[in-house]
Design an enzyme around this catalytic site. Structure first.
Site, mmCIF file in Angstrom:
data_model
loop_
_atom_site.group_PDB
_atom_site.id
_atom_site.type_symbol
_atom_site.label_atom_id
_atom_site.label_comp_id
_atom_site.label_asym_id
_atom_site.label_seq_id
_atom_site.Cartn_x
_atom_site.Cartn_y
_atom_site.Cartn_z
ATOM 1 N N LYS A 1 17.045 24.880 11.297
ATOM 2 C CA LYS A 1 18.092 24.561 12.275
ATOM 3 C C LYS A 1 19.456 24.743 11.624
ATOM 4 C CE LYS A 1 20.989 21.353 13.504
ATOM 5 N NZ LYS A 1 22.053 22.081 14.179
ATOM 6 N N GLU B 1 36.436 11.886 1.952
ATOM 7 C CA GLU B 1 36.393 13.340 2.116
ATOM 8 C C GLU B 1 37.163 13.729 3.372
ATOM 9 O OE1 GLU B 1 32.595 15.246 3.202
ATOM 10 O OE2 GLU B 1 32.968 16.592 1.521
HETATM 11 P P1 NAP Z 1 27.088 17.437 9.295
HETATM 12 O O1 NAP Z 1 27.817 17.009 10.491
HETATM 13 O O2 NAP Z 1 26.377 16.400 8.503
HETATM 14 O O3 NAP Z 1 26.052 18.541 9.802
HETATM 15 C C1 NAP Z 1 25.194 19.241 8.948
HETATM 16 C C2 NAP Z 1 23.977 19.690 9.723
HETATM 17 O O4 NAP Z 1 23.232 18.550 10.171
HETATM 18 C C3 NAP Z 1 24.298 20.488 10.985
HETATM 19 O O5 NAP Z 1 23.311 21.449 11.183
HETATM 20 C C4 NAP Z 1 24.246 19.415 12.056
HETATM 21 O O6 NAP Z 1 24.031 19.910 13.327
HETATM 22 C C5 NAP Z 1 23.079 18.597 11.560
HETATM 23 N N1 NAP Z 1 23.044 17.228 12.074
HETATM 24 C C6 NAP Z 1 24.056 16.477 12.595
HETATM 25 N N2 NAP Z 1 23.613 15.263 12.952
HETATM 26 C C7 NAP Z 1 22.288 15.238 12.661
HETATM 27 C C8 NAP Z 1 21.265 14.262 12.811
HETATM 28 N N3 NAP Z 1 21.511 13.045 13.329
HETATM 29 N N4 NAP Z 1 20.013 14.572 12.413
HETATM 30 C C9 NAP Z 1 19.731 15.774 11.871
HETATM 31 N N5 NAP Z 1 20.661 16.748 11.724
HETATM 32 C C10 NAP Z 1 21.917 16.477 12.103
HETATM 33 O O7 NAP Z 1 28.028 18.204 8.282
HETATM 34 P P2 NAP Z 1 29.029 19.409 8.613
HETATM 35 O O8 NAP Z 1 30.230 18.834 9.252
HETATM 36 O O9 NAP Z 1 28.317 20.506 9.285
HETATM 37 O O10 NAP Z 1 29.360 19.907 7.140
HETATM 38 C C11 NAP Z 1 30.334 19.335 6.355
HETATM 39 C C12 NAP Z 1 29.714 18.348 5.372
HETATM 40 O O11 NAP Z 1 28.741 18.976 4.578
HETATM 41 C C13 NAP Z 1 30.726 17.807 4.394
HETATM 42 O O12 NAP Z 1 30.532 16.430 4.204
HETATM 43 C C14 NAP Z 1 30.421 18.568 3.115
HETATM 44 O O13 NAP Z 1 30.828 17.936 1.942
HETATM 45 C C15 NAP Z 1 28.950 18.705 3.200
HETATM 46 N N6 NAP Z 1 28.492 19.806 2.368
HETATM 47 C C16 NAP Z 1 27.822 19.507 1.211
HETATM 48 C C17 NAP Z 1 27.390 20.505 0.378
HETATM 49 C C18 NAP Z 1 26.650 20.174 -0.880
HETATM 50 O O14 NAP Z 1 25.950 21.024 -1.373
HETATM 51 N N7 NAP Z 1 26.783 18.976 -1.434
HETATM 52 C C19 NAP Z 1 27.638 21.833 0.722
HETATM 53 C C20 NAP Z 1 28.326 22.116 1.900
HETATM 54 C C21 NAP Z 1 28.734 21.088 2.715
HETATM 55 P P3 NAP Z 1 25.281 20.281 14.301
HETATM 56 O O15 NAP Z 1 25.846 21.535 13.793
HETATM 57 O O16 NAP Z 1 24.660 20.440 15.626
HETATM 58 O O17 NAP Z 1 26.238 19.129 14.226
#
Ligand code: NAP
Ligand code: MG
Length: 495
Positions: free
Chosen positions: A175, A385
Site C-alpha cells: 500500500k 518534526e
Molecule cells: P504517515 O502519515 O504516517 O503515512 C505513511 C503511510 O502510512 C502512508 O501510506 C499512509 O497512508 C499510511 N497510513 C496512515 N495512517 C495509517 C494507519 N492508521 N494505518 C496504516 N497505515 C496508515 O506519514 P507521511 O506523512 O506519509 O510521511 C511523513 C513521515 O514519514 C514523517 O514523519 C517522516 O519522518 C517519516 N519518514 C521516515 C523515514 C524513515 O526511514 N525513518 C523515511 C521517510 C519518511 P495515506 O497516504 O493514505 O495517508
C-alpha cells in the site's frame, strides 16, 4: 481525460470493489490531475492477501539466485526508464528532478544489491558439542509481507522493502501513500515485466486508515514493514501485536547539524543548505536544527541567511529550481502553523516565514525557505518534526553542550558534526544518540548498502538497507543433524 489507474491483485489489474476512486494532483500546479486511483478497502486487501498466501508456496521454492536474477532485471529496467520515472515522481510529489533522479537511483542500487544477495543469504555453520553431529542455522522465508510507505521517497522506500522481501522468498501486499500512487504503480509494472510471477506482488491503493489498517491487522499477513510518522507507527505496533506479527518501523526525525568553531564553515554551509532545504525539508533525515558554536554563530548565520534568501523556489520540473512545493495543502498548513508557534515562543525569523506570492507559484503548495534564530532547545520548533523548509538555529558554548542539545529530542535518526578536530569527531560519534552520524557531511545522504534507521522513537530497532534488512525479511531455522547412529543427549551425555 486523466489517466485511470487500478489495483494489481493475483496478476490482474482491477478496480476497487467499492468502485470508488480518488484523484492525485501535482503539488506545483493543482489544476493538473496526475491520475485517478481506486479507493480500496478491506475486501480488496483480503483478496490480495489470499493471492499472496497461495503464491508464497511456489515463490519460496524458487532458488534465491533465480529470484536475484529477476531483481537484477528490475534494476536494468529502472535504468532504462530513469528519466521518465523521475519526471512522473516530480509531477506527483514535487521535489526537483535532480532529487527524483537520485530517488530512482537508490531503487536501482537496491535492486542490484538484492540481485547479488541471492547468491549470499549467508547462514552459519557451528561446531556441535557432541561427536558426529552437524549444526547450522539457515535463513528461511517468512510468508506474506505487508508494505506501507510514505510519499517523500516514492520509489526508494518501497524498493528498500519490496526487493529484500522478494529476494528472501516472501510475497508482498503493498500500500503506497495516497500522494504517490503513480510512482508505486510504475514500480509494480516493472516488477511484472522483469518476470515476478502472478500473486507474488500485489498493490492496493487507498487510505491509510482503510487499506493500511486492513493489511496491518490481517491475521494472514506475517510481517509488516512501515515507514511513516511516529504517531501512525505506534498505532501499527499496537494493532500488529494482536497477531504477534513482526513489524519494522522507520519513523520520524528531528535531525541536527552541529558546527564547531574549528569546522570548515564553507563546507558546513553547503551541508546545511542541502540538508535543510533539499526535498523542501520533507525528509525523515532533513536537517531541522542547526546548532552553532557561539564563536562562529554570527558569522555563519550571516553567510547562511544570504544563501537561503536566494534559493529558487518553484516547479521541480523547471531547470534551476532548487526548492519544490510542499506535497499537499495539509503539509503547507502544518509548516505555517509551526512558523506561528515559533514566533509565539519568542524565536525570530531571519528569512522566509511565509507563503510566497506571485512568480508563477499561485497554484502550488509552496512555502518560502525559513530560518528561525534565537531558538531555545525547549521550544517546540526545536523538538517536534515539522517536515518542511524550516530550520531552527540554536547557540552552544561547547561540544558537550552541543551534543546534549542535539540529543534532546524523542527522535534519533540522523546527525551531522562539522569539525576539523579528530578528538571532537570521535567524541561526537561516541556520544550522539542517533542511528546515523555524518562527520563533515550533511544529515542526508544514505547509501543503499549500509544499515539505515534510528534509535529512540524513530523506530523499533530494525534496520533497512544493506545486509541488515535481510535479518528482518528472513526467519532463522536452526538445524541439527546427528549422524552418530545413537541417541546423544546435549548437556547430559558429554558432561
Ligand atoms: P504517515 O502519515 O504516517 O503515512 C505513511 C503511510 O502510512 C502512508 O501510506 C499512509 O497512508 C499510511 N497510513 C496512515 N495512517 C495509517 C494507519 N492508521 N494505518 C496504516 N497505515 C496508515 O506519514 P507521511 O506523512 O506519509 O510521511 C511523513 C513521515 O514519514 C514523517 O514523519 C517522516 O519522518 C517519516 N519518514 C521516515 C523515514 C524513515 O526511514 N525513518 C523515511 C521517510 C519518511 P495515506 O497516504 O493514505 O495517508
Ligand atoms: Mg500529488
Amino acid at each position: 481525460m486523466s489517466k485511470k489507474f487500478q489495483n494489481f491483485i493475483n496478476g490482474k489489474w482491477v478496480d476497487a470493489k467499492s468502485g470508488q476512486t480518488f484523484e492525485n494532483r501535482n503539488p506545483a500546479n493543482w489544476d493538473e490531475v496526475v491520475g485517478v486511483f481506486p479507493k480500496s478497502g478491506k475486501e480488496d486487501v483480503n483478496e490480495a492477501v489470499r493471492a499472496a498466501r497461495v503464491a508464497f508456496e511456489k515463490w519460496r521454492l524458487v532458488p534465491a539466485p533465480k529470484r536475484g536474477d529477476i531483481l537484477r532485471k528490475v534494476g536494468d529496467l529502472m535504468v532504462a526508464r530513469k528519466e521518465d520515472l523521475s519526471k512522473q515522481m516530480t509531477r506527483e510529489m514535487g521535489k526537483v528532478m535532480a532529487e527524483t533522479r537520485g530517488d530512482v537511483q537508490e531503487g536501482i542500487d537496491t535492486a542490484y544489491y538484492a540481485g547479488t544477495e541471492g547468491r549470499r543469504l549467508f547462514g552459519h555453520t557451528v561446531p556441535s558439542e557432541l561427536p558426529n553431529k552437524f549444526n547450522m542455522a539457515i535463513r528461511v522465508p517468512i510468508g506474506v509481507a505487508g508494505i506501507v510507505t510514505p510519499w517523500n521517497f516514492p520509489m526508494a522506500i518501497p524498493t528498500w522493502k519490496i526487493f529484500p522481501a522478494l529476494l528472501s522468498g516472501n510475497t508482498v501486499v503493498f500500500k503506497p501513500a495516497t500522494d504517490t500512487p503513480a510512482t508505486a504503480t510504475s514500480l509494480v509494472e516493472i516488477l511484472m515485466e522483469a518476470g515476478i510471477p502472478e500473486g507474488v506482488v500485489n498493490i492496493i491503493h487507498g487510505g491509510g486508515g482503510d487499506v493500511g489498517m486492513a493489511i496491518v491487522s490481517h491475521p494472514d499477513v506475517d510481517l509488516v514493514s512501515f515507514t511513516g510518522s511516529t504517531v501512525v507507527g505506534k498505532k501499527i505496533s499496537e494493532v500488529a501485536s494482536a497477531t504477534l506479527k513482526r513489524v519494522s518501523l522507520e519513523l520520524g526525525g528531528k535531525n541536527a547539524q552541529l558546527v564547531m568553531d574549528d569546522g570548515d564553515l564553507d563546507l558546513a554551509l553547503d551541508g546545511v543548505l542541502w540538508g535543510a532545504f533539499g526535498t523542501t525539508g520533507q525528509r525523515c533525515t532533513a536537517t531541522s536544527r542547526l546548532i552553532l558554536h557561539e564563536k562562529i554563530y554570527d558569522k555563519f548565520l550571516g553567510m547562511l541567511v544570504n544563501k537561503v534568501a536566494s534559493l529558487k523556489v518553484g516547479d521541480g520540473l523547471i531547470e534551476g529550481v532548487q526548492v519544490g512545493p510542499c506535497v499537499n495543502e495539509g503539509q503547507q498548513k502544518t509548516v505555517q502553523s509551526y512558523v506561528d508557534i515559533g514566533l509565539k515562543e519568542g524565536a525570530k525569523i531571519a528569512v522566509g516565514g511565509a507563503i510566497p506570492k506571485g512568480g508563477g507559484l499561485e497554484k502550488g503548495w509552496f512555502y518560502s525557505p525559513t530560518i528561525f534564530t534565537d531558538v531555545q532547545p525547549s521550544h517546540r520548533i526545536a523538538k517536534e518534526e515539522i517536515f518542511g523548509p524550516v530550520l531552527s538555529v540554536i547557540r552552544t558554548s561547547s561540544l558537550e553542550e552541543g551534543i546534549r542539545i542535539l540529543n534532546d529530542t524523542i527522535y534519533g535518526l540522523s546527525s551531522a558534526v562539522y569539525t576539523r578536530n579528530v578528538n571532537n569527531a570521535f567524541q561526537a560519534i561516541r556520544d550522539i544518540k542517533a542511528g546515523i552520524t555524518y562527520i563533515n557531511a550533511p544529515t542526508i545522504g544514505a547509501e543503499a548498502h549500509l544499515p539505515f534507521g534510528g534509535v529512540k522513537q524513530t523506530g523499533n530497532g530494525h534496520r533497512e538497507g544493506g545486509w541488515t534488512v535481510y535479518d528482518f525479511f528472513t526467519e532463522w531455522k536452526t538445524v541439527y543433524i546427528d549422524y552418530s547412529g545413537g541417541l546423544q543427549r546435549a548437556q547430559i551425555d558429554n558432561y
